[in-house]
Scaffold this active site. Sequence first.
Site, mmCIF file in Angstrom:
data_model
loop_
_atom_site.group_PDB
_atom_site.id
_atom_site.type_symbol
_atom_site.label_atom_id
_atom_site.label_comp_id
_atom_site.label_asym_id
_atom_site.label_seq_id
_atom_site.Cartn_x
_atom_site.Cartn_y
_atom_site.Cartn_z
ATOM 1 N N ASN A 1 -61.132 -13.736 13.430
ATOM 2 C CA ASN A 1 -60.042 -12.988 13.631
ATOM 3 C C ASN A 1 -59.964 -11.574 13.382
ATOM 4 O O ASN A 1 -59.138 -10.675 13.814
ATOM 5 C CB ASN A 1 -58.668 -13.291 12.829
ATOM 6 C CG ASN A 1 -57.519 -12.640 12.725
ATOM 7 O OD1 ASN A 1 -56.775 -12.445 13.574
ATOM 8 N ND2 ASN A 1 -57.613 -11.748 11.693
ATOM 9 N N ALA B 1 -62.945 -5.673 27.219
ATOM 10 C CA ALA B 1 -64.081 -5.858 27.492
ATOM 11 C C ALA B 1 -64.667 -7.144 26.621
ATOM 12 O O ALA B 1 -65.291 -8.018 26.645
ATOM 13 C CB ALA B 1 -65.194 -4.966 27.667
ATOM 14 N N ALA B 2 -64.470 -6.689 25.112
ATOM 15 C CA ALA B 2 -64.910 -7.676 24.183
ATOM 16 C C ALA B 2 -64.017 -8.901 24.170
ATOM 17 O O ALA B 2 -64.671 -10.147 24.023
ATOM 18 C CB ALA B 2 -64.352 -6.886 22.714
ATOM 19 N N LYS B 3 -62.728 -8.814 24.561
ATOM 20 C CA LYS B 3 -61.903 -10.176 24.512
ATOM 21 C C LYS B 3 -62.074 -10.810 25.721
ATOM 22 O O LYS B 3 -61.827 -12.170 25.519
ATOM 23 C CB LYS B 3 -60.292 -9.685 24.337
ATOM 24 C CG LYS B 3 -60.098 -9.005 23.009
ATOM 25 C CD LYS B 3 -60.613 -9.811 21.753
ATOM 26 C CE LYS B 3 -59.661 -9.266 20.403
ATOM 27 N NZ LYS B 3 -60.231 -10.171 19.321
ATOM 28 N N ARG C 1 -50.730 -3.946 11.591
ATOM 29 C CA ARG C 1 -51.310 -2.777 11.788
ATOM 30 C C ARG C 1 -51.803 -2.374 12.843
ATOM 31 O O ARG C 1 -52.217 -1.364 13.219
ATOM 32 C CB ARG C 1 -52.141 -2.421 10.620
ATOM 33 C CG ARG C 1 -53.290 -3.177 10.462
ATOM 34 C CD ARG C 1 -54.199 -2.704 9.355
ATOM 35 N NE ARG C 1 -55.487 -3.273 9.295
ATOM 36 C CZ ARG C 1 -56.392 -2.658 8.832
ATOM 37 N NH1 ARG C 1 -56.581 -1.194 8.170
ATOM 38 N NH2 ARG C 1 -57.769 -3.182 8.762
ATOM 39 N N ALA D 1 -48.705 -10.059 17.744
ATOM 40 C CA ALA D 1 -47.840 -9.943 16.541
ATOM 41 C C ALA D 1 -47.823 -8.362 16.224
ATOM 42 O O ALA D 1 -48.604 -7.780 16.408
ATOM 43 C CB ALA D 1 -48.431 -10.906 15.366
ATOM 44 N N TYR E 1 -61.952 -2.893 23.844
ATOM 45 C CA TYR E 1 -61.068 -4.043 23.471
ATOM 46 C C TYR E 1 -60.943 -5.302 24.629
ATOM 47 O O TYR E 1 -61.266 -6.177 24.237
ATOM 48 C CB TYR E 1 -59.797 -3.606 22.932
ATOM 49 C CG TYR E 1 -58.916 -4.655 22.283
ATOM 50 C CD1 TYR E 1 -59.173 -4.790 21.167
ATOM 51 C CD2 TYR E 1 -57.978 -5.289 22.969
ATOM 52 C CE1 TYR E 1 -58.323 -6.045 20.169
ATOM 53 C CE2 TYR E 1 -57.125 -6.400 22.343
ATOM 54 C CZ TYR E 1 -57.364 -6.837 20.931
ATOM 55 O OH TYR E 1 -56.565 -7.413 20.521
ATOM 56 N N LEU F 1 -52.379 -11.125 11.014
ATOM 57 C CA LEU F 1 -52.476 -12.505 11.218
ATOM 58 C C LEU F 1 -53.641 -13.342 10.335
ATOM 59 O O LEU F 1 -53.330 -14.658 10.198
ATOM 60 C CB LEU F 1 -53.300 -12.574 13.030
ATOM 61 C CG LEU F 1 -52.157 -12.199 14.019
ATOM 62 C CD1 LEU F 1 -52.880 -11.718 15.289
ATOM 63 C CD2 LEU F 1 -51.162 -13.290 14.220
#
Length: 308
Positions: A102, A169-171, A202, A199, A167, A21
């Site tokens: 990002n 919690a972070a987001k 990887r 998307a 992930y 991305l």
Amino acid sequence: MSPELRYDDRVAVVTGGGRGLGRAYALLLASRGAKVVVNDVGGSLTGVGTDGGPADAVTADINAAGGEAISSTESVVTAAGGRAIVEAALEHFGRLDVLVHNAGNVRRSPLRDMSYDDFEAVLDVHLRGAFHVLRPAFPVMCDAGYGRVVLTSSIGGLYGNHGVANYAAAKAGVIGLVNVAALEGAEHGVTCNAIIPAAVTRMAEGLDTSAYPPMDPDLVAPAVGWLSHETCSATGELFIAIAGRIARAFVGETVGLHRPSWTVDEVAEASGVIRDATHPVIFPVLPSGHDDHIGYGFAMATKATAAP
């Protein structure tokens, strides 16, 4: 037809810009005139190791196409790394107009088994990393009277998912950071929004994507491009981009129910009304969602008190 939205004379920083991305964002901004700092530590999916190759490759592509870009391999994991990324833009291009955070990593594990190291390592990149680049960039933008900030959240942060407590919690934390930056940047011409992308990159390693529709990063990049443009006035908002669908997500509440006092039993009995989302109430972050939320609750209490 409207003229093409361009970023001539604008300078953008894209973290995690060497692959997936971030690469799509960097290439799009550069193709429309932005000078770009392509930041990527070049680590593994779990965030281990360094490799300047990915950032250098994107930078080379931009420059070969007639654009202007420089590479940065500093890590967003540290405050010093965040400052160095921002300073690279200022030293090489003399300004900073757009910040897209990002950079990401993934360390999957069920909650009951997740190690503290894996939890911290993911917060370090996604959430603390966002702060580490935003903190030095924000005063630069405010002092200049202009800025566009795009931080990356996730549907995992909105709705959760199995095996990614770190992930998610972070987001979710990123959303709070977006809200505050939007509020504090409003009077200075600085906007801040979240992109919630999906998307096949990887980051999807290990997932069965065989039944997915087309989900190229290029389907997400235009939304980030718009949020990064001077004509975009949206701020404090959450934009979803998945498989060609672009939408806005928001926090809503039920109308709720007021009583001057409650017992546990009364809450249980009224839970159907309390949870009824038929007519949601929405308090946009700007201009005053925080205060509007409090005022709404206070008004219910005042009305009930004043009733004969």
